[in-house]
Design a protein around this motif. Structure first.
Motif, PDB file in Angstrom:
ATOM      1  N   ILE A   1       0.826  -1.206   0.000  1.00 33.48           N
ATOM      2  CA  ILE A   1       0.000   0.000   0.000  1.00 33.48           C
ATOM      3  C   ILE A   1       0.864   1.261   0.000  1.00 33.48           C
ATOM      4  O   ILE A   1       0.533   2.264  -0.649  1.00 33.48           O
ATOM      5  N   ASP A   2       1.995   1.223   0.710  1.00 34.53           N
ATOM      6  CA  ASP A   2       2.886   2.391   0.702  1.00 34.53           C
ATOM      7  C   ASP A   2       3.343   2.705  -0.722  1.00 34.53           C
ATOM      8  O   ASP A   2       3.357   3.874  -1.139  1.00 34.53           O
ATOM      9  N   GLU A   3       3.732   1.673  -1.448  1.00 36.89           N
ATOM     10  CA  GLU A   3       4.166   1.870  -2.830  1.00 36.89           C
ATOM     11  C   GLU A   3       3.018   2.404  -3.683  1.00 36.89           C
ATOM     12  O   GLU A   3       3.213   3.297  -4.519  1.00 36.89           O
ATOM     13  N   LEU A   4       1.824   1.880  -3.476  1.00 35.65           N
ATOM     14  CA  LEU A   4       0.670   2.328  -4.240  1.00 35.65           C
ATOM     15  C   LEU A   4       0.355   3.800  -3.968  1.00 35.65           C
ATOM     16  O   LEU A   4       0.061   4.567  -4.889  1.00 35.65           O
TER      17      LEU A   4
ATOM     18  N   LEU B   1       2.888   5.946  -5.718  1.00 36.78           N
ATOM     19  CA  LEU B   1       2.688   5.896  -7.164  1.00 36.78           C
ATOM     20  C   LEU B   1       1.491   6.756  -7.580  1.00 36.78           C
ATOM     21  O   LEU B   1       1.558   7.506  -8.567  1.00 36.78           O
ATOM     22  N   ILE B   2       0.421   6.656  -6.831  1.00 41.40           N
ATOM     23  CA  ILE B   2      -0.777   7.443  -7.140  1.00 41.40           C
ATOM     24  C   ILE B   2      -0.492   8.935  -6.996  1.00 41.40           C
ATOM     25  O   ILE B   2      -0.904   9.757  -7.828  1.00 41.40           O
ATOM     26  N   ARG B   3       0.229   9.308  -5.952  1.00 39.48           N
ATOM     27  CA  ARG B   3       0.567  10.725  -5.764  1.00 39.48           C
ATOM     28  C   ARG B   3       1.473  11.234  -6.874  1.00 39.48           C
ATOM     29  O   ARG B   3       1.355  12.391  -7.317  1.00 39.48           O
TER      30      ARG B   3
ATOM     31  N   LEU C   1      -7.616   6.353  -1.099  1.00 40.32           N
ATOM     32  CA  LEU C   1      -8.124   7.124   0.030  1.00 40.32           C
ATOM     33  C   LEU C   1      -6.996   7.876   0.726  1.00 40.32           C
ATOM     34  O   LEU C   1      -7.096   9.088   0.990  1.00 40.32           O
ATOM     35  N   GLU C   2      -5.894   7.165   1.003  1.00 39.97           N
ATOM     36  CA  GLU C   2      -4.768   7.790   1.698  1.00 39.97           C
ATOM     37  C   GLU C   2      -4.100   8.867   0.848  1.00 39.97           C
ATOM     38  O   GLU C   2      -3.594   9.862   1.384  1.00 39.97           O
ATOM     39  N   ALA C   3      -4.098   8.662  -0.469  1.00 35.45           N
ATOM     40  CA  ALA C   3      -3.462   9.629  -1.365  1.00 35.45           C
ATOM     41  C   ALA C   3      -4.376  10.816  -1.673  1.00 35.45           C
ATOM     42  O   ALA C   3      -3.944  11.771  -2.335  1.00 35.45           O
TER      43      ALA C   3
END
Length: 381
Positions: A71-74, A77-79, A102-104
């Motif tokens: 999830i950290d990598e995702l 990547l999204i940001r 959601l986190e990004a």
């Protein structure tokens, strides 16, 4: 439209045997042609120079691909990519991707593509776990994770009408309401494997160009192969698509090696490798007269069937799943004797073969990458 295409690759040692990678390699340039900005996040690059690429780790097994999303990598990547659409080609990863969105702080649309279904339906409508994903009793957790992935997606894409009905039925049984989120978007054909059917056909050779896993029904094909070659009219060419596989993959399932050895021991059966070379693969198909579909129960689609048909090779097939939906009913069989009769007719009757070759070729016209890309973008808009 900015698209982040998340791709798991299960065969990094032989990309030509990985249908998900081939799909991406054919589709993403067509998406770029249609004006999309595409970044592929995968263990190996796909597409052309217009497509961005973010390299990810190769999952050790097919289970890690479903249960170990980073999830950290995702989030990072999204940001970095700021996508408008995120495509999850491993549907089971969709809950993790939704969490990362959601986190990004991203409102990107999340689309899942069901390349592989972790279940099969019997003729009586009973849902069974896919045996290839049921090592150590993991089949039910995979199925439930697949259902969670469906629930997390804004769009759910499948290859065919057959796949749509199966996914809808499975979702309903697991209390996932798909609403109007389901879309049928077929996979693109490989334009390098398209030939005018009037060019002519090879000798009396039937080609079997599918993965040799036991769950593809390869044992049934071995039995059929014995009968097909018994009269000496038909010879068979079996493609060894994997070559030498990693120990981790053989440790989970060594059936391809066993099936390959059994087939190689049969008379009039030639086991060949394309060595990962699409030019060689095309020549091996061009030298055949017809194709043979797999006996895979939960078959929602087959790139190998489309490869044959695009080359003008009629494909004989058991009446199973998408195969029965797509292949000419005149070439579908239910018994071994019917299969042998079909194969011998295609091998010896030039007029019948010419008619079926034209039908096979035309059946792939709607799978041209440009058409598929248009359907794809419409599905995620």
């Amino acid at each position: 439209m900015r698209v982040l295409y998340l791709l798991n690759i299960s065969n990094p040692d032989r990309l030509s045997a990985d249908s998900g990678w081939i799909f991406a390699d054919l589709l993403t340039p067509a998406l770029a042609d249609a004006g999309a900005e595409v970044t592929v996040a995968a263990p190996a690059a796909a597409g052309d120079t217009r497509c961005g690429f973010h390299q990810t780790k190769v999952p050790g097994t097919k289970y890690r691909a479903r249960f170990s999303a980073d999830i950290d990598e995702l989030v990072a990547l999204i940001r970095a990519e700021r996508p408008e659409v995120v495509v999850a080609n491993q549907v089971e990863e969709a809950p993790a991707i939704r969490t990362a969105l959601l986190e990004a702080g991203s409102d990107a649309l999340l689309a899942g593509y069901c390349h592989y279904l972790p279940f099969v339906f019997t003729d009586g409508g009973q849902l069974l776990l896919d045996p290839s994903l049921n090592d150590a009793g993991l089949g039910r957790p995979v199925l439930l994770t697949f259902a969670a992935g469906l629930a997390a997606c804004d769009r759910v894409m499948v290859h065919s009408s057959t796949a749509a009905s199966w996914v809808s039925a499975a979702a309903a049984r697991m209390t996932v309401d798909l609403g109007d989120r389901l879309r049928v978007v077929p996979a693109p054909r490989d334009e390098r494997l398209v030939r005018d059917p009037a060019v002519g056909a090879g000798g009396a050779i039937g080609v079997y160009n599918h993965r040799l896993y036991a769950h593809y029904g390869t044992e049934q094909f071995v039995d059929l192969a014995r009968d097909l070659v018994a009269s000496g009219i038909v010879r068979l060419r079996v493609m060894d698509l994997f070559g030498h596989r990693r120990a981790e993959r053989k440790g989970l399932d060594d059936s391809p090696e066993k099936m390959r050895d059994q087939l190689a021991a049969l008379p009039h059966v030639q086991v060949v490798s394309d060595r990962g070379d699409r030019v060689r693969y095309k020549k091996l198909l061009a030298g055949a007269r017809f194709g043979i579909a797999p006996f895979r129960l939960g078959c929602p689609w087959s790139m190998s069937v489309i490869d044959c048909q695009g080359m003008g090779l009629p494909v004989i097939s058991p009446k199973l799943g998408w195969l029965a939906e797509h292949i000419d009913p005149e070439l579908c069989f239910t018994t071994t004797s019917e299969a042998v009769a079909l194969a011998e007719r295609l091998a010896t009757d030039d007029e019948s073969h010419a008619v079926q070759a034209k039908r096979a070729h035309s059946s792939t016209a709607d799978f041209a990458p440009s058409l598929v890309a248009a359907h794809y973008l419409e599905a995620v808009s």
